[in-house]
Design an enzyme around this catalytic site. Structure first.
Site, mmCIF file in Angstrom:
data_model
loop_
_atom_site.group_PDB
_atom_site.id
_atom_site.type_symbol
_atom_site.label_atom_id
_atom_site.label_comp_id
_atom_site.label_asym_id
_atom_site.label_seq_id
_atom_site.Cartn_x
_atom_site.Cartn_y
_atom_site.Cartn_z
ATOM 1 N N ARG A 1 -9.201 8.152 -0.814
ATOM 2 C CA ARG A 1 -10.157 8.538 0.217
ATOM 3 C C ARG A 1 -11.044 9.690 -0.244
ATOM 4 O O ARG A 1 -10.620 10.499 -1.085
ATOM 5 C CB ARG A 1 -9.416 8.973 1.495
ATOM 6 C CG ARG A 1 -8.938 7.838 2.354
ATOM 7 C CD ARG A 1 -8.243 8.351 3.603
ATOM 8 N NE ARG A 1 -8.009 7.299 4.565
ATOM 9 C CZ ARG A 1 -8.817 7.018 5.591
ATOM 10 N NH1 ARG A 1 -9.943 7.713 5.737
ATOM 11 N NH2 ARG A 1 -8.528 6.049 6.437
ATOM 12 N N ARG B 1 -6.761 12.844 1.184
ATOM 13 C CA ARG B 1 -5.672 13.290 2.061
ATOM 14 C C ARG B 1 -4.317 12.782 1.581
ATOM 15 O O ARG B 1 -3.287 13.340 1.884
ATOM 16 C CB ARG B 1 -5.927 12.848 3.496
ATOM 17 C CG ARG B 1 -5.893 11.348 3.683
ATOM 18 C CD ARG B 1 -6.138 10.966 5.134
ATOM 19 N NE ARG B 1 -7.517 11.214 5.545
ATOM 20 C CZ ARG B 1 -8.035 10.796 6.706
ATOM 21 N NH1 ARG B 1 -7.279 10.122 7.552
ATOM 22 N NH2 ARG B 1 -9.283 11.051 7.035
ATOM 23 N N GLU C 1 -8.625 0.709 -3.168
ATOM 24 C CA GLU C 1 -9.430 0.787 -1.942
ATOM 25 C C GLU C 1 -10.350 1.997 -2.020
ATOM 26 O O GLU C 1 -9.919 3.093 -2.424
ATOM 27 C CB GLU C 1 -8.528 0.887 -0.718
ATOM 28 C CG GLU C 1 -7.875 -0.425 -0.387
ATOM 29 C CD GLU C 1 -7.184 -0.384 0.947
ATOM 30 O OE1 GLU C 1 -6.804 0.697 1.391
ATOM 31 O OE2 GLU C 1 -7.015 -1.450 1.562
ATOM 32 N N GLU D 1 -11.118 -9.007 3.376
ATOM 33 C CA GLU D 1 -9.842 -8.660 4.004
ATOM 34 C C GLU D 1 -10.135 -8.391 5.465
ATOM 35 O O GLU D 1 -10.903 -7.475 5.789
ATOM 36 C CB GLU D 1 -9.192 -7.440 3.348
ATOM 37 C CG GLU D 1 -7.848 -7.101 3.985
ATOM 38 C CD GLU D 1 -7.025 -6.101 3.206
ATOM 39 O OE1 GLU D 1 -7.158 -6.038 1.968
ATOM 40 O OE2 GLU D 1 -6.264 -5.358 3.859
ATOM 41 N N THR E 1 -8.049 3.842 9.042
ATOM 42 C CA THR E 1 -9.233 2.993 9.073
ATOM 43 C C THR E 1 -9.419 2.389 10.454
ATOM 44 O O THR E 1 -8.533 1.710 10.964
ATOM 45 C CB THR E 1 -9.102 1.878 8.026
ATOM 46 O OG1 THR E 1 -8.929 2.494 6.753
ATOM 47 C CG2 THR E 1 -10.335 0.996 7.992
ATOM 48 N N HIS F 1 -3.660 -4.158 7.708
ATOM 49 C CA HIS F 1 -3.719 -2.963 8.539
ATOM 50 C C HIS F 1 -2.786 -3.067 9.737
ATOM 51 O O HIS F 1 -2.961 -3.895 10.627
ATOM 52 C CB HIS F 1 -5.118 -2.579 9.016
ATOM 53 C CG HIS F 1 -5.131 -1.166 9.512
ATOM 54 N ND1 HIS F 1 -5.522 -0.091 8.731
ATOM 55 C CD2 HIS F 1 -4.732 -0.641 10.697
ATOM 56 C CE1 HIS F 1 -5.369 1.026 9.432
ATOM 57 N NE2 HIS F 1 -4.906 0.724 10.618
ATOM 58 N N ASN G 1 0.850 -1.193 0.000
ATOM 59 C CA ASN G 1 0.000 0.000 0.000
ATOM 60 C C ASN G 1 0.881 1.237 0.000
ATOM 61 O O ASN G 1 1.688 1.424 0.912
ATOM 62 C CB ASN G 1 -0.902 -0.015 1.244
ATOM 63 C CG ASN G 1 -1.881 1.146 1.273
ATOM 64 O OD1 ASN G 1 -1.496 2.292 1.024
ATOM 65 N ND2 ASN G 1 -3.137 0.866 1.570
ATOM 66 N N HIS H 1 -5.493 3.723 -1.766
ATOM 67 C CA HIS H 1 -6.781 4.066 -1.147
ATOM 68 C C HIS H 1 -7.127 5.500 -1.521
ATOM 69 O O HIS H 1 -6.545 6.444 -0.988
ATOM 70 C CB HIS H 1 -6.647 3.916 0.365
ATOM 71 C CG HIS H 1 -7.926 4.167 1.112
ATOM 72 N ND1 HIS H 1 -7.946 4.169 2.494
ATOM 73 C CD2 HIS H 1 -9.192 4.440 0.713
ATOM 74 C CE1 HIS H 1 -9.177 4.404 2.903
ATOM 75 N NE2 HIS H 1 -9.963 4.563 1.842
ATOM 76 N N HIS I 1 1.033 6.259 1.836
ATOM 77 C CA HIS I 1 1.759 7.246 2.640
ATOM 78 C C HIS I 1 2.996 7.812 1.975
ATOM 79 O O HIS I 1 3.617 8.741 2.499
ATOM 80 C CB HIS I 1 1.983 6.692 4.044
ATOM 81 C CG HIS I 1 0.664 6.455 4.722
ATOM 82 N ND1 HIS I 1 -0.197 7.487 5.017
ATOM 83 C CD2 HIS I 1 0.015 5.330 5.045
ATOM 84 C CE1 HIS I 1 -1.308 6.978 5.537
ATOM 85 N NE2 HIS I 1 -1.210 5.684 5.539
HETATM 86 C C1 LIG Z 1 -8.162 -0.354 4.890
HETATM 87 C C2 LIG Z 1 -6.809 -0.160 5.445
HETATM 88 O O1 LIG Z 1 -6.467 -0.616 6.513
HETATM 89 C C3 LIG Z 1 -5.804 0.617 4.696
HETATM 90 O O2 LIG Z 1 -5.604 0.038 3.483
HETATM 91 C C4 LIG Z 1 -6.251 2.048 4.547
HETATM 92 O O3 LIG Z 1 -5.636 2.603 3.412
HETATM 93 C C5 LIG Z 1 -5.848 2.789 5.810
HETATM 94 O O4 LIG Z 1 -6.104 4.124 5.617
HETATM 95 P P1 LIG Z 1 -4.849 5.102 5.457
HETATM 96 O O5 LIG Z 1 -3.997 4.541 4.354
HETATM 97 O O6 LIG Z 1 -5.483 6.433 5.124
HETATM 98 O O7 LIG Z 1 -4.118 5.076 6.772
HETATM 99 N N1 LIG Z 2 -5.801 -2.839 3.746
HETATM 100 C C1 LIG Z 2 -4.595 -2.673 4.530
HETATM 101 C C2 LIG Z 2 -3.580 -1.927 3.732
HETATM 102 O O1 LIG Z 2 -3.697 -1.763 2.538
HETATM 103 C C3 LIG Z 2 -2.386 -1.405 4.415
HETATM 104 O O2 LIG Z 2 -2.669 -0.995 5.720
HETATM 105 P P1 LIG Z 2 -1.423 -0.364 6.528
HETATM 106 O O3 LIG Z 2 -0.317 -1.386 6.489
HETATM 107 O O4 LIG Z 2 -1.040 0.894 5.809
HETATM 108 O O5 LIG Z 2 -1.945 -0.124 7.917
#
Ligand SMILES: CC(=O)[C@@H](O)[C@H](O)COP(=O)(O)O
Ligand SMILES: NCC(=O)COP(=O)(O)O
Length: 247
Positions: A48, A52, A73, A154, A104, A197, A10, A46, A13
């Site tokens: 959003r 953000r 996402e 998930e 989340t 997560h 993911n 993701h 960030h």
């Molecule tokens: C659903 C999840 O846990 C993450 O994939 C999500 O992207 C968390 O949100 P942030 O990335 O905004 O922290």
């Molecule tokens: N769905 C979880 C994800 O994509 C990554 O979550 P995180 O490791 O950034 O908390």
């Protein structure tokens, strides 16, 4: 390998860091390409409602730059459904969102919204997106996910990871037991099981060891590690931890 546990990286960030100064760097697309080159099996992003971190233009740019699947996402809104249908990513993972949340906080409330949620995911599934529902390891939510025709769930590993970080190992182990039971229930219902997560090097092994789990989505920790050791090394270390746990 058929049963290889997939790692979805993911990159939200990286976009958080980019947006901190309002410019174009660091580029999430470069991170996605680098993650693929480092062995990621997929990229998760993701978009959003408040944009953000990941922005609308990032989605098409990422899809155009990688050859591995994009797991898009999204909140369960008409806006996000339209965006998903316009891009048709490999996967669409429906996640709960509240603007004021830092990240989340929980899983989707599928059981109480089964009819509506079933109607919501149908166009995505019909468009060829692999639909996943981000839920807590709650038997009623897992059952509802299967009932409405989601092929994938998930399970939210946030509480498990938070308890570990707080040193509350009894609560951590109780949450791990819920995740273990949830994975078994989901697999018995024919659902493909993913988890994600908050996962880190310290928490990934018991999750990766679960035979029912097919994919882990990991982001925040890896991007943080990348600040110090670089993204390829962070991914390689996580991959090694997952493979060691899998045996
Ligand atoms: C659903 C999840 O846990 C993450 O994939 C999500 O992207 C968390 O949100 P942030 O990335 O905004 O922290
Ligand atoms: N769905 C979880 C994800 O994509 C990554 O979550 P995180 O490791 O950034 O908390």
């Amino acid at each position: 390998m058929a049963d290889r546990l997939r790692l979805g990286v993911n990159i939200d960030h990286v976009a958080t860091l980019r947006n901190a100064r309002g410019g174009a760097l660091p580029d999430p697309v470069r991170a996605a390409v680098m993650a693929e080159q480092a062995g990621a099996d997929g990229i998760t992003a993701h978009l959003r409602e408040d944009r953000r971190h990941i922005r609308d233009a990032d989605i098409g740019a990422i899809m155009g730059a990688i050859t591995i699947p994009l797991n898009f996402e999204m909140a369960a809104t008409p806006e996000m459904q339209a965006i998903a249908l316009s891009h048709r990513p490999h996967a669409a993972c429906i996640v709960p969102e509240r603007r004021e949340e830092r990240t989340t906080e929980g899983g989707l409330e599928v059981a109480a919204n089964a009819t509506w949620m079933g109607d919501y995911i149908a166009p995505l599934r019909d468009a060829g997106c692999r639909v996943s529902l981000f839920i807590a390891a709650d038997p009623a939510q897992i059952d509802a996910a299967a009932r409405i025709g989601a092929p994938v769930i998930e399970l939210h590993t946030g509480a498990y990871c938070d308890f570990h970080a707080e040193g509350d190992f009894a609560a951590r182990d109780a949450e791990l037991a819920r995740l273990i039971d949830g994975a078994k229930q989901a697999a018995d219902l024919g659902l493909e099981v993913h988890m994600g997560h908050g996962l880190s090097y310290d928490t990934v092994a018991p999750i990766a060891a679960l035979p029912e789990v097919r994919e882990l989505n990991i982001g925040h920790f890896l991007i943080g590690e990348a600040v110090f050791v670089g993204l390829p090394q962070a991914i390689a270390t996580m991959r090694a931890a997952m493979d060691k746990a899998r045996g």
